[in-house]
Design a protein around this motif. Structure first.
Motif, PDB file in Angstrom:
ATOM      1  N   TRP A  29       0.832  -1.195   0.000  1.00  0.00           N
ATOM      2  CA  TRP A  29       0.000   0.000   0.000  1.00  0.00           C
ATOM      3  C   TRP A  29       0.864   1.241   0.000  1.00  0.00           C
ATOM      4  CZ3 TRP A  29      -1.610   2.854   4.781  1.00  0.00           C
ATOM      5  CH2 TRP A  29      -2.523   3.856   4.485  1.00  0.00           C
ATOM      6  N   TYR A 268      -7.561   3.152  -1.508  1.00  0.00           N
ATOM      7  CA  TYR A 268      -7.257   2.529  -0.222  1.00  0.00           C
ATOM      8  C   TYR A 268      -8.206   2.944   0.892  1.00  0.00           C
ATOM      9  CZ  TYR A 268      -2.917   1.319  -2.578  1.00  0.00           C
ATOM     10  OH  TYR A 268      -1.993   0.816  -3.456  1.00  0.00           O
ATOM     11  N   SER A 304      -5.467  -1.847  -6.947  1.00  0.00           N
ATOM     12  CA  SER A 304      -5.645  -1.208  -5.646  1.00  0.00           C
ATOM     13  C   SER A 304      -6.277   0.170  -5.751  1.00  0.00           C
ATOM     14  CB  SER A 304      -4.301  -1.092  -4.927  1.00  0.00           C
ATOM     15  OG  SER A 304      -3.374  -0.386  -5.726  1.00  0.00           O
ATOM     16  N   ASN A 318      -3.704  -5.112  -3.951  1.00  0.00           N
ATOM     17  CA  ASN A 318      -3.602  -5.188  -2.499  1.00  0.00           C
ATOM     18  C   ASN A 318      -4.693  -6.127  -1.994  1.00  0.00           C
ATOM     19  OD1 ASN A 318      -4.398  -4.078   0.371  1.00  0.00           O
ATOM     20  ND2 ASN A 318      -2.356  -3.287  -0.044  1.00  0.00           N
ATOM     21  N   TYR A 356      -1.190  -2.738   5.950  1.00  0.00           N
ATOM     22  CA  TYR A 356      -2.580  -2.375   5.663  1.00  0.00           C
ATOM     23  C   TYR A 356      -3.347  -3.545   5.051  1.00  0.00           C
ATOM     24  CZ  TYR A 356      -6.316   0.946   4.407  1.00  0.00           C
ATOM     25  OH  TYR A 356      -7.497   1.640   4.289  1.00  0.00           O
TER      26      TYR A 356
END
Length: 384
Positions: A29, A268, A304, A318, A356
Motif C-alpha cells: 500500500w 485505499y 488497488s 492489495n 494495511y
C-alpha cells in the motif's frame, strides 16, 4: 496513510479518464519511503497459501508480524505507528481472544496516543513521539468499539469506561449536523462547512455497539445520517470516492485528496466502505455494500485503485481490494463469489505482506464470517 488535510471544491470533481493500466505488479500500500527519502524494501513471502487461511490464522499472523510491545508498527512504511493501526490491533486481538496482546496494545495506546480530549492522536514515530496530534475518527470509532466489546466480554470495567470516554468525545468533536442528518467528520480539524466526508470511516456496526453500550440515541442518528450521505455518494457514481464533501444543505461532491495528483478514486480509503456496510445489521446498509458488485465484477483481477467507473488506474494490487469485493458479494447474496475473493485476498497477503493489506485480510475475514465484532456480516443479501 498521508496526512488528512483537504481543500474544498465547489463542484463535483472530474473522474480521471481510464488509462487501461495492465495489472503487472503486486506492491504494498502506498509509496513507501525510508527516513532519508529512498524507497523502502517490500517484504515478501515465498509461499502463498493454497486455500484461504482462517480468520484466526490471519489474525495471529498480523499480531505476530506487526505488534511490538503493544505498538502496531507499519514495518513497510518507515516503522511508524498510526491510530488506525492501534485500533485495528485492538479489534483483531479481541476477535482472536488474545487478551494479553489486547491489553498490551491498549496500554501502549493509552500512554502514547490518547489526547486530553479522549481521542487518539493520529501518528507516532520512534524519533518524535506524537508527530501529528490531530485525531482520525475511523480509528477513534474502531478503538471505542473494541474497548466496549472487550469490557463486556471479559468483565473488564476499565476497558468499558475507556471506550465510553472515546465514544463521548467522538460525538462531541467529530460530528456535524446537515440537512441529511448527523454525519461523521474525519476529525475535529474538519469542522467547517463544507464538511469533509469519508464513506469508509462510517461504521454502522460500531455505531450499534456504542449505542448499546452508552444508551445514547445520537449514535442512531449518526447511523441514519451516514447511510444517507453514503447513498448520495453512490447515487453520483458507480463506486464511492475516497473522499467527498458535504454541504450544510446535504449536497455531496466527490473530491480528491490534497497533496495528491487531483484524481478522484476508489482506492485505499474507499475500499473499506463495502466492508463497513456489509457487516451492518441493517438491510439498507448491506444493500449499499451490495450495490458495488456489478462494477467490481467487470474484471477478476483487481487493482488497488480504480476510477469511479471501475477501471484500473494503477498496476498495483492489495489484499484489501479483494476483501472489499468479497464484502460486496456477500452483501449481495453471492457467498461463493465472496469465498473466492477471500482466497484471492489471502494469496495477495501471503505473497506480499503489508501492514494495511494484512490488517484488512484479517478484519475482513472476521467481519464476514462471525458476529464477534458486533456486526451481521454473515447475513447474505439485503434481508434482515
Amino acid at each position: 496513510m498521508t496526512r488528512r488535510t483537504w481543500i474544498p471544491v465547489t463542484a463535483a470533481a472530474a473522474v480521471v479518464v481510464a488509462i487501461g493500466v495492465a495489472l503487472l505488479a503486486v506492491r504494498p500500500w502506498g509509496q513507501d519511503t525510508t527516513a532519508d527519502g529512498g524507497s523502502a524494501a517490500t517484504p515478501t513471502s515465498s509461499a502463498a497459501s493454497d486455500a484461504a487461511r482462517s480468520p484466526e490464522e490471519l489474525s495471529t499472523e498480523f499480531l505476530d508480524r506487526y505488534v511490538q510491545d503493544g505498538r502496531v508498527v507499519r514495518t513497510d512504511q518507515g516503522d511508524d505507528t498510526v491510530s488506525e493501526g492501534q485500533a485495528y490491533g485492538l479489534l483483531i486481538a479481541y476477535a482472536n481472544g488474545d487478551r494479553g496482546r489486547f491489553d498490551d496494545i491498549w496500554k501502549w495506546t493509552a500512554k502514547h496516543m490518547v489526547t486530553d480530549d479522549d481521542l487518539l492522536a493520529w501518528r507516532w514515530t520512534p524519533d518524535d513521539g506524537v508527530a501529528d496530534e490531530q485525531p482520525a475518527s475511523d480509528a477513534d470509532l474502531d478503538a471505542a468499539r473494541a474497548l466496549v466489546l472487550a469490557g463486556d466480554a471479559w468483565g473488564e470495567d476499565r476497558y468499558t469506561a475507556a471506550g465510553k470516554r472515546i465514544a463521548a468525545a467522538i460525538l462531541q468533536h467529530e460530528t456535524a449536523e446537515t440537512d441529511l442528518g448527523t454525519i461523521l467528520l474525519p476529525g475535529p480539524w474538519a469542522d467547517s462547512e463544507p464538511y469533509r466526508y469519508n464513506a469508509s470511516y462510517a461504521s454502522p456496526a460500531a455505531y450499534a455497539v456504542l449505542a448499546k453500550a452508552t444508551g445514547d440515541d445520537r449514535w442512531k442518528a449518526l447511523a441514519a445520517g451516514s447511510r444517507k450521505v453514503t447513498a448520495a455518494v453512490l447515487d453520483a457514481s458507480d463506486l464511492p470516492s475516497d473522499w467527498s464533501q458535504v454541504h450544510a444543505d446535504g449536497t455531496v461532491d466527490a473530491m480528491p485528496a490534497t497533496g495528491g495528483d487531483g484524481r478522484v478514486l476508489y482506492g485505499y480509503d474507499a475500499m473499506r466502505m463495502p466492508l463497513r456496510y456489509a457487516e451492518s445489521c441493517s438491510a439498507a446498509d448491506r444493500t449499499l455494500a451490495g450495490s458495488l458488485t456489478p462494477t467490481l465484477r467487470r474484471t477478476t483481477q483487481l487493482a488497488s485503485q480504480l476510477d469511479l467507473g471501475g477501471t484500473a488506474v494503477t498496476g498495483d494490487t492489495n489484499a484489501l481490494a479483494y476483501t472489499a469485493r468479497a464484502a460486496a458479494e456477500q452483501a449481495a447474496g453471492s457467498s461463493g463469489a465472496a469465498s473466492d475473493d477471500l482466497e484471492r485476498a489471502d494469496r495477495t497477503a501471503a505473497t506480499t505482506p503489508t501492514y494495511y493489506g494484512d490488517a484488512w485480510a484479517a478484519l475482513g475475514a472476521t467481519m464476514l464470517s462471525s458476529d464477534v465484532l458486533g456486526g451481521c456480516g454473515t447475513t447474505a443479501g439485503g434481508a434482515s
